[in-house]
Design a protein around this motif. Structure first.
Motif, mmCIF file in Angstrom:
data_model
loop_
_atom_site.group_PDB
_atom_site.id
_atom_site.type_symbol
_atom_site.label_atom_id
_atom_site.label_comp_id
_atom_site.label_asym_id
_atom_site.label_seq_id
_atom_site.Cartn_x
_atom_site.Cartn_y
_atom_site.Cartn_z
ATOM 1 N N ARG A 140 13.857 -3.957 7.002
ATOM 2 C CA ARG A 140 14.559 -3.103 6.044
ATOM 3 C C ARG A 140 16.021 -2.915 6.466
ATOM 4 O O ARG A 140 16.936 -2.989 5.643
ATOM 5 C CB ARG A 140 13.864 -1.756 5.937
ATOM 6 C CG ARG A 140 12.419 -1.793 5.414
ATOM 7 C CD ARG A 140 12.020 -0.401 4.986
ATOM 8 N NE ARG A 140 10.599 -0.161 4.827
ATOM 9 C CZ ARG A 140 9.838 -0.554 3.814
ATOM 10 N NH1 ARG A 140 10.366 -1.318 2.873
ATOM 11 N NH2 ARG A 140 8.555 -0.222 3.742
ATOM 12 N N GLU A 141 16.229 -2.613 7.731
ATOM 13 C CA GLU A 141 17.589 -2.378 8.218
ATOM 14 C C GLU A 141 18.454 -3.624 8.072
ATOM 15 O O GLU A 141 19.632 -3.533 7.680
ATOM 16 C CB GLU A 141 17.537 -1.925 9.675
ATOM 17 C CG GLU A 141 16.952 -0.526 9.850
ATOM 18 C CD GLU A 141 16.786 -0.118 11.300
ATOM 19 O OE1 GLU A 141 16.846 1.088 11.573
ATOM 20 O OE2 GLU A 141 16.593 -1.016 12.157
ATOM 21 N N TYR A 142 17.880 -4.777 8.368
ATOM 22 C CA TYR A 142 18.627 -6.040 8.266
ATOM 23 C C TYR A 142 19.060 -6.302 6.830
ATOM 24 O O TYR A 142 20.219 -6.641 6.564
ATOM 25 C CB TYR A 142 17.755 -7.193 8.779
ATOM 26 C CG TYR A 142 18.407 -8.551 8.647
ATOM 27 C CD1 TYR A 142 19.339 -8.991 9.588
ATOM 28 C CD2 TYR A 142 18.079 -9.389 7.583
ATOM 29 C CE1 TYR A 142 19.936 -10.230 9.463
ATOM 30 C CE2 TYR A 142 18.672 -10.633 7.452
ATOM 31 C CZ TYR A 142 19.604 -11.051 8.389
ATOM 32 O OH TYR A 142 20.194 -12.278 8.250
ATOM 33 N N TRP A 164 9.937 8.964 11.345
ATOM 34 C CA TRP A 164 9.782 7.915 12.346
ATOM 35 C C TRP A 164 9.282 8.442 13.703
ATOM 36 O O TRP A 164 9.839 9.385 14.250
ATOM 37 C CB TRP A 164 11.102 7.183 12.541
ATOM 38 C CG TRP A 164 10.975 5.930 13.350
ATOM 39 C CD1 TRP A 164 11.427 5.712 14.631
ATOM 40 C CD2 TRP A 164 10.307 4.727 12.953
ATOM 41 N NE1 TRP A 164 11.105 4.443 15.034
ATOM 42 C CE2 TRP A 164 10.413 3.815 14.034
ATOM 43 C CE3 TRP A 164 9.638 4.331 11.801
ATOM 44 C CZ2 TRP A 164 9.866 2.529 13.983
ATOM 45 C CZ3 TRP A 164 9.100 3.058 11.747
ATOM 46 C CH2 TRP A 164 9.215 2.176 12.822
ATOM 47 N N TYR A 215 22.824 5.093 1.286
ATOM 48 C CA TYR A 215 21.662 5.262 2.152
ATOM 49 C C TYR A 215 20.373 4.981 1.380
ATOM 50 O O TYR A 215 20.281 5.245 0.182
ATOM 51 C CB TYR A 215 21.604 6.682 2.725
ATOM 52 C CG TYR A 215 22.687 6.969 3.729
ATOM 53 C CD1 TYR A 215 22.483 6.745 5.092
ATOM 54 C CD2 TYR A 215 23.930 7.450 3.319
ATOM 55 C CE1 TYR A 215 23.481 6.995 6.020
ATOM 56 C CE2 TYR A 215 24.934 7.704 4.244
ATOM 57 C CZ TYR A 215 24.704 7.474 5.587
ATOM 58 O OH TYR A 215 25.693 7.707 6.493
ATOM 59 N N SER A 216 19.392 4.441 2.095
ATOM 60 C CA SER A 216 18.076 4.168 1.519
ATOM 61 C C SER A 216 17.031 4.790 2.437
ATOM 62 O O SER A 216 16.989 4.496 3.640
ATOM 63 C CB SER A 216 17.859 2.654 1.403
ATOM 64 O OG SER A 216 16.688 2.350 0.697
ATOM 65 N N LYS A 246 22.646 1.815 4.727
ATOM 66 C CA LYS A 246 21.941 2.205 5.941
ATOM 67 C C LYS A 246 20.570 2.768 5.596
ATOM 68 O O LYS A 246 20.396 3.405 4.561
ATOM 69 C CB LYS A 246 22.747 3.249 6.720
ATOM 70 C CG LYS A 246 24.059 2.724 7.285
ATOM 71 C CD LYS A 246 24.776 3.801 8.089
ATOM 72 C CE LYS A 246 26.086 3.275 8.667
ATOM 73 N NZ LYS A 246 26.789 4.308 9.470
ATOM 74 N N ALA A 247 19.608 2.524 6.488
ATOM 75 C CA ALA A 247 18.242 3.017 6.288
ATOM 76 C C ALA A 247 18.044 4.342 7.022
ATOM 77 O O ALA A 247 18.599 4.554 8.107
ATOM 78 C CB ALA A 247 17.232 1.983 6.786
ATOM 79 N N LEU A 301 19.354 -4.167 4.339
ATOM 80 C CA LEU A 301 20.300 -3.165 3.859
ATOM 81 C C LEU A 301 21.693 -3.348 4.458
ATOM 82 O O LEU A 301 22.698 -3.197 3.768
ATOM 83 C CB LEU A 301 19.773 -1.758 4.173
ATOM 84 C CG LEU A 301 18.588 -1.295 3.323
ATOM 85 C CD1 LEU A 301 17.996 -0.013 3.893
ATOM 86 C CD2 LEU A 301 19.008 -1.082 1.865
ATOM 87 N N ASN A 302 21.733 -3.670 5.735
ATOM 88 C CA ASN A 302 23.029 -3.896 6.381
ATOM 89 C C ASN A 302 23.815 -5.001 5.683
ATOM 90 O O ASN A 302 25.051 -4.958 5.608
ATOM 91 C CB ASN A 302 22.837 -4.268 7.855
ATOM 92 C CG ASN A 302 22.431 -3.079 8.711
ATOM 93 O OD1 ASN A 302 22.634 -1.932 8.317
ATOM 94 N ND2 ASN A 302 21.844 -3.338 9.861
ATOM 95 N N ARG A 331 10.572 -1.912 9.847
ATOM 96 C CA ARG A 331 11.833 -1.162 9.943
ATOM 97 C C ARG A 331 13.004 -2.116 10.187
ATOM 98 O O ARG A 331 14.055 -1.999 9.544
ATOM 99 C CB ARG A 331 11.752 -0.127 11.062
ATOM 100 C CG ARG A 331 13.093 0.565 11.312
ATOM 101 C CD ARG A 331 13.020 1.755 12.207
ATOM 102 N NE ARG A 331 14.351 2.337 12.392
ATOM 103 C CZ ARG A 331 14.599 3.587 12.757
ATOM 104 N NH1 ARG A 331 13.600 4.417 12.965
ATOM 105 N NH2 ARG A 331 15.836 4.027 12.897
ATOM 106 N N LYS A 332 12.827 -3.047 11.107
ATOM 107 C CA LYS A 332 13.900 -4.000 11.412
ATOM 108 C C LYS A 332 14.252 -4.833 10.186
ATOM 109 O O LYS A 332 15.428 -5.118 9.927
ATOM 110 C CB LYS A 332 13.479 -4.901 12.570
ATOM 111 C CG LYS A 332 13.419 -4.184 13.913
ATOM 112 C CD LYS A 332 12.946 -5.114 15.009
ATOM 113 C CE LYS A 332 12.858 -4.374 16.333
ATOM 114 N NZ LYS A 332 12.339 -5.262 17.426
#
Length: 236
Positions: A112-114, A128, A97-98, A122-123, A116-117, A109-110
């Motif tokens: 970062r999530e992309y 939020w 996790y990050s 996972k973020a 990391l995935n 956010r999108k």
């Protein structure tokens, strides 16, 4: 068992409050703080805080620090490559996790999530969509102390740099400025609070003006600049 997590640490109030929230949950084992550093100047990008204060901050928090060094003006591709290499190494150590202190920025956010995935992580965003006025007051009520290290001259004048955030500071903000500076109006350095073993001791140095060129939208436009005021902090 707690899940192993990395905390993305900016040194400012949003990071400090997000870390506080995460520690209260007791769901994650924070393996390290990760901070992006300008390699040439040895300062935190945008916040302008010298690495010596960052290191003392991490020491007083009791959490290991990972410094990710970036070139002076990295391209998006350079940034992506350095970040991917850094995070892949962290993931290999069992960190899944990050955690981030972001509040509103959907595109960020999108992104970062992309990213990391792509490496199996996972973020997590503990702040939020929270009301920023409520957040800053809760932050202060808990006993956190933070100082403004950088202001965007498009929103605030030089006098706001170097001020401790308190109720007077909040009252003095123009109506178009978010009380958490979530639109980039100002950045901070948090030096005390319930997550610190002891305060970070520092002295306030000079405030300096720095300008950055604005991207042109047409070839006929005159050169324009972004203006920022940085208050230098000196480790005591």
């Amino acid at each position: 068992m707690k899940s192993k997590a990395l905390f993305n640490w900016s040194s400012g109030k949003d990071s400090a409050f997000a870390l506080y929230k995460i520690l209260q949950e007791e769901k994650y084992d924070i393996s390290a703080l990760l901070t992006s550093i300008n390699k040439e100047f040895q300062r935190i990008s945008m916040h302008g805080v010298h690495v010596s204060l960052l290191e003392k901050q991490a020491e007083n928090l009791g959490i290991p620090l990972i410094k990710m060094e970036l070139p002076k003006e990295p391209s998006m591709e350079e940034y992506r490559q350095i970040m991917t290499k850094t995070m892949t190494g962290i993931r290999a150590k069992g960190v899944t996790y990050s955690i981030f202190g972001d509040i509103f920025l959907e595109d960020l956010r999108k992104y970062r999530e992309y990213q990391l995935n792509a490496i199996g992580m996972k973020a997590v965003f503990p702040l939020w969509k929270h009301n920023t006025s409520e957040l800053i007051h809760e932050f202060l009520d808990l006993g956190f102390k933070t100082i403004v290290t950088c202001v965007n001259g498009s929103y605030l004048d030089k006098s706001f740099a170097g001020r401790i955030i308190d109720q007077k500071f909040i009252d003095d903000l123009p109506e178009n400025v978010d009380p958490c500076g979530e639109n980039g109006e100002f950045h901070t350095f948090t030096f005390d609070g319930p997550i610190f073993k002891k305060p970070v001791q520092f002295e306030i140095g000079e405030t300096v003006k720095k300008t950055y060129p604005k991207p042109k939208t047409t070839s006929e436009e005159q050169d324009e600049e972004y203006v920022f005021w940085f208050c230098d902090l000196l480790l005591r």
